[in-house]
Design a protein around this motif. Structure first.
Motif, PDB file in Angstrom:
ATOM      1  N   ALA A  44       3.200 -10.731   0.400  1.00 50.07           N
ATOM      2  CA  ALA A  44       2.272  -9.641   0.153  1.00 50.07           C
ATOM      3  C   ALA A  44       1.023  -9.861   1.131  1.00 50.07           C
ATOM      4  O   ALA A  44      -0.201 -10.292   0.918  1.00 50.07           O
ATOM      5  N   PRO A  45       1.236  -9.998   2.463  1.00 54.94           N
ATOM      6  CA  PRO A  45      -0.102 -10.180   3.361  1.00 54.94           C
ATOM      7  C   PRO A  45      -1.159  -9.441   3.069  1.00 54.94           C
ATOM      8  O   PRO A  45      -2.149  -9.676   3.656  1.00 54.94           O
ATOM      9  N   TRP A  46      -0.861  -8.144   2.762  1.00 63.52           N
ATOM     10  CA  TRP A  46      -2.208  -7.279   2.562  1.00 63.52           C
ATOM     11  C   TRP A  46      -3.400  -7.857   1.485  1.00 63.52           C
ATOM     12  O   TRP A  46      -4.467  -7.425   1.461  1.00 63.52           O
ATOM     13  N   LEU A  47      -2.677  -8.605   0.651  1.00 61.75           N
ATOM     14  CA  LEU A  47      -3.852  -9.318  -0.063  1.00 61.75           C
ATOM     15  C   LEU A  47      -4.776 -10.207   0.566  1.00 61.75           C
ATOM     16  O   LEU A  47      -5.723 -10.663   0.157  1.00 61.75           O
ATOM     17  N   PHE A  48      -4.340 -10.840   1.856  1.00 61.92           N
ATOM     18  CA  PHE A  48      -5.278 -11.451   2.694  1.00 61.92           C
ATOM     19  C   PHE A  48      -5.982 -10.626   3.497  1.00 61.92           C
ATOM     20  O   PHE A  48      -7.033 -10.809   3.751  1.00 61.92           O
ATOM     21  N   ALA A  49      -5.398  -9.713   3.918  1.00 62.71           N
ATOM     22  CA  ALA A  49      -5.783  -8.596   4.917  1.00 62.71           C
ATOM     23  C   ALA A  49      -7.007  -7.760   4.667  1.00 62.71           C
ATOM     24  O   ALA A  49      -7.927  -7.759   5.332  1.00 62.71           O
ATOM     25  N   PHE A  50      -6.983  -7.385   3.397  1.00 60.44           N
ATOM     26  CA  PHE A  50      -8.062  -6.206   2.898  1.00 60.44           C
ATOM     27  C   PHE A  50      -9.259  -7.019   2.512  1.00 60.44           C
ATOM     28  O   PHE A  50     -10.584  -6.570   3.193  1.00 60.44           O
ATOM     29  N   PRO A  51      -9.324  -8.078   1.771  1.00 60.72           N
ATOM     30  CA  PRO A  51     -10.524  -8.671   1.316  1.00 60.72           C
ATOM     31  C   PRO A  51     -11.109  -9.518   2.452  1.00 60.72           C
ATOM     32  O   PRO A  51     -12.128  -9.424   2.618  1.00 60.72           O
ATOM     33  N   TRP A  72      -3.694   2.403  -2.594  1.00 64.10           N
ATOM     34  CA  TRP A  72      -4.016   2.453  -1.056  1.00 64.10           C
ATOM     35  C   TRP A  72      -4.070   1.089  -0.452  1.00 64.10           C
ATOM     36  O   TRP A  72      -3.895   1.116   0.517  1.00 64.10           O
ATOM     37  N   PHE A  73      -4.517   0.244  -1.214  1.00 63.69           N
ATOM     38  CA  PHE A  73      -4.441  -1.368  -0.493  1.00 63.69           C
ATOM     39  C   PHE A  73      -3.524  -2.136  -1.392  1.00 63.69           C
ATOM     40  O   PHE A  73      -3.563  -3.423  -1.117  1.00 63.69           O
ATOM     41  N   GLY A  74      -2.614  -1.527  -1.894  1.00 64.32           N
ATOM     42  CA  GLY A  74      -1.480  -2.511  -2.650  1.00 64.32           C
ATOM     43  C   GLY A  74      -2.123  -2.992  -3.822  1.00 64.32           C
ATOM     44  O   GLY A  74      -3.134  -2.413  -4.482  1.00 64.32           O
ATOM     45  N   THR A  75      -1.133  -3.774  -4.761  1.00 63.64           N
ATOM     46  CA  THR A  75      -1.460  -4.362  -5.781  1.00 63.64           C
ATOM     47  C   THR A  75      -1.735  -5.943  -5.652  1.00 63.64           C
ATOM     48  O   THR A  75      -0.973  -6.234  -4.697  1.00 63.64           O
ATOM     49  N   ASP A  76      -2.185  -6.543  -6.632  1.00 67.70           N
ATOM     50  CA  ASP A  76      -2.172  -8.016  -6.416  1.00 67.70           C
ATOM     51  C   ASP A  76      -1.119  -8.428  -7.266  1.00 67.70           C
ATOM     52  O   ASP A  76      -0.152  -7.858  -7.855  1.00 67.70           O
ATOM     53  N   GLY A  77      -1.230 -10.084  -7.449  1.00 65.62           N
ATOM     54  CA  GLY A  77      -0.100 -10.360  -8.356  1.00 65.62           C
ATOM     55  C   GLY A  77       0.344 -10.094  -9.848  1.00 65.62           C
ATOM     56  O   GLY A  77       1.176 -10.494 -10.403  1.00 65.62           O
ATOM     57  N   VAL A  78      -0.876  -9.496 -10.309  1.00 64.66           N
ATOM     58  CA  VAL A  78      -0.775  -9.033 -11.880  1.00 64.66           C
ATOM     59  C   VAL A  78      -0.583  -7.456 -11.731  1.00 64.66           C
ATOM     60  O   VAL A  78      -0.773  -7.005 -13.009  1.00 64.66           O
ATOM     61  N   GLY A  79      -0.675  -6.912 -10.759  1.00 68.48           N
ATOM     62  CA  GLY A  79      -0.568  -5.379 -10.783  1.00 68.48           C
ATOM     63  C   GLY A  79      -1.879  -4.726 -10.518  1.00 68.48           C
ATOM     64  O   GLY A  79      -1.792  -3.567 -11.081  1.00 68.48           O
ATOM     65  N   ARG A  80      -2.954  -5.290 -10.395  1.00 68.82           N
ATOM     66  CA  ARG A  80      -4.263  -4.627 -10.309  1.00 68.82           C
ATOM     67  C   ARG A  80      -4.515  -4.023  -8.731  1.00 68.82           C
ATOM     68  O   ARG A  80      -3.991  -4.546  -7.925  1.00 68.82           O
ATOM     69  N   ASP A  81      -5.156  -2.907  -8.836  1.00 68.44           N
ATOM     70  CA  ASP A  81      -5.390  -2.128  -7.690  1.00 68.44           C
ATOM     71  C   ASP A  81      -6.386  -2.834  -6.848  1.00 68.44           C
ATOM     72  O   ASP A  81      -7.478  -3.377  -7.098  1.00 68.44           O
ATOM     73  N   VAL A  82      -6.045  -3.077  -5.591  1.00 67.01           N
ATOM     74  CA  VAL A  82      -6.585  -4.181  -4.755  1.00 67.01           C
ATOM     75  C   VAL A  82      -7.674  -3.251  -4.021  1.00 67.01           C
ATOM     76  O   VAL A  82      -8.866  -3.794  -3.789  1.00 67.01           O
ATOM     77  N   PHE A  83      -7.535  -2.023  -3.836  1.00 66.05           N
ATOM     78  CA  PHE A  83      -8.575  -1.286  -3.198  1.00 66.05           C
ATOM     79  C   PHE A  83      -9.760  -1.053  -3.955  1.00 66.05           C
ATOM     80  O   PHE A  83     -11.018  -1.373  -3.709  1.00 66.05           O
ATOM     81  N   PRO A  92       0.599  -1.107   0.161  1.00 70.36           N
ATOM     82  CA  PRO A  92      -0.227  -0.148  -0.058  1.00 70.36           C
ATOM     83  C   PRO A  92       1.150   1.136  -0.151  1.00 70.36           C
ATOM     84  O   PRO A  92       1.869   1.405   0.657  1.00 70.36           O
ATOM     85  N   ASP A  93       0.369   2.248  -0.796  1.00 66.63           N
ATOM     86  CA  ASP A  93       1.164   3.558  -0.884  1.00 66.63           C
ATOM     87  C   ASP A  93       0.257   4.732  -1.363  1.00 66.63           C
ATOM     88  O   ASP A  93      -1.029   4.232  -1.319  1.00 66.63           O
ATOM     89  N   SER A  94       0.355   5.784  -1.453  1.00 64.66           N
ATOM     90  CA  SER A  94      -0.272   6.771  -2.265  1.00 64.66           C
ATOM     91  C   SER A  94      -1.075   6.567  -3.265  1.00 64.66           C
ATOM     92  O   SER A  94      -1.998   7.179  -3.738  1.00 64.66           O
TER      93      SER A  94
END
Length: 314
Positions: A274-281, A89-100, A84-86
């Motif tokens: 990339a633990p945020w991929l689990f944390a946010f969804p 906001w929720f980082g990106t996934d394995g192919v570069g998509r916006d998780v937010f 996650p960055d500016s």
């Protein structure tokens, strides 16, 4: 002897009239309104609903479509998702998509499944339960046994098998949930109808020549709505979890759909980096189901405070 003030003497009677004039629904709303936990859960549900409605607007504002792959800025030189960055906001996934953005779109799917399946189960279950309880006899036997057969089927196993045979489909998930949950609603309504149909006001309406349809919809239906409403509010999180479980197994919605279960399945390959991929969804799924459960508990306590007090005392 002192005479009572007519104005003050009339106050208790007026207060009693106000209390007597309140319907059970009005009293239930008053209790629910003072339940701070339930009201906080309702606010969270409203915010989740707004997030689902405004997912497309937010995506346009930040110019991040849910399926766009930002491989140059969304992945590190080693091909690892960005934290996650500016920009994301929720980082990106394995192919570069916006998780937010994908979490917001996943909210749409979860609420659609939860609300649509709950509504379908409540409508069908209420109709079946009222018909069985009101007419009795062969009608009751046939419908009650059909509900028992549905309840005896393994819910999750049958859903997984059906989705595996017919392929991933959102409306298939809704249909499976409706089929298996209408039986519980039907049994609740049937039991309530069996006890209400012998009440004096029902017999009075029948003696005045009211039709069976009028009796069911004007005399019986309003009196069975309270337990049905409670069950419906608790059914929504069950449907959301079931949908996410099927999506996690690759059987709920088509691959690539921004659904929470799909996102959790895709995060397996990156759980160490990339633990945020689990944390946010996962956090969105937890927050949504918890809010609906707390609201459902509040509705139950508001509509049946005596039962809730007995439960806490026990």
């Amino acid at each position: 002897m002192a005479t009572a003030d007519p104005e003050r003497a009339g106050e208790p009677e007026q207060e009693q009239d106000v209390v007597k004039g309140r319907s059970p629904w009005r009293l239930g709303w008053e209790r629910l309104r003072h339940d701070h936990v339930a009201m906080a859960a309702a606010v969270v549900i409203v915010l989740i609903g707004l997030a689902a409605l405004l997912a497309g607007v937010v995506s346009d504002l930040i110019s991040h479509p849910p399926d766009t792959q930002y491989r140059e800025i969304g992945l590190s030189p080693a091909g690892v998702p960005q934290p996650p960055d500016s920009t994301f906001w929720f980082g990106t996934d394995g192919v570069g998509r916006d998780v937010f953005v994908r979490v917001l779109y996943g909210t749409r799917i979860s609420l659609l499944v939860g609300i649509a399946s709950s509504f379908g189960a409540v409508v069908l279950g209420t109709v079946i339960g009222m018909l069985a309880g009101f007419y009795g006899g062969a009608v009751d036997t046939l419908l009650a046994r059909a509900l028992d057969v549905i309840l005896s089927m393994p819910f999750l196993l049958f859903g997984v098998a059906l989705a595996a045979v017919l392929g991933p489909s959102l409306w298939l998930v809704v249909g499976v949930i409706v089929f298996f949950t209408l039986a519980a609603v039907g049994r609740i309504v049937r039991g309530q109808t069996l006890s209400i149909r012998e009440r004096e006001y029902v017999e009075a309406a029948r003696s005045l020549g009211a039709s069976n349809r009028r009796i069911m919809f004007t005399e019986i239906l309003p009196n069975v709505l309270a337990p049905v409403l409670v069950y419906a509010s608790l059914l929504v999180p069950i449907a959301i979890i079931f949908s996410a479980s099927l999506s996690f197994l690759g059987l709920g919605v088509p691959p690539g759909t921004p659904a929470w279960g799909v996102m959790l399945r895709e995060a397996i390959d990156y759980y160490t980096v990339a633990p945020w991929l689990f944390a946010f969804p996962g956090g969105a799924l937890l927050l949504t189901t918890l809010a609906f459960n707390l609201l459902g508990d509040g509705v139950r306590d508001a509509l049946d405070p005596k039962a809730s007090r007995l439960g806490r005392a026990g």
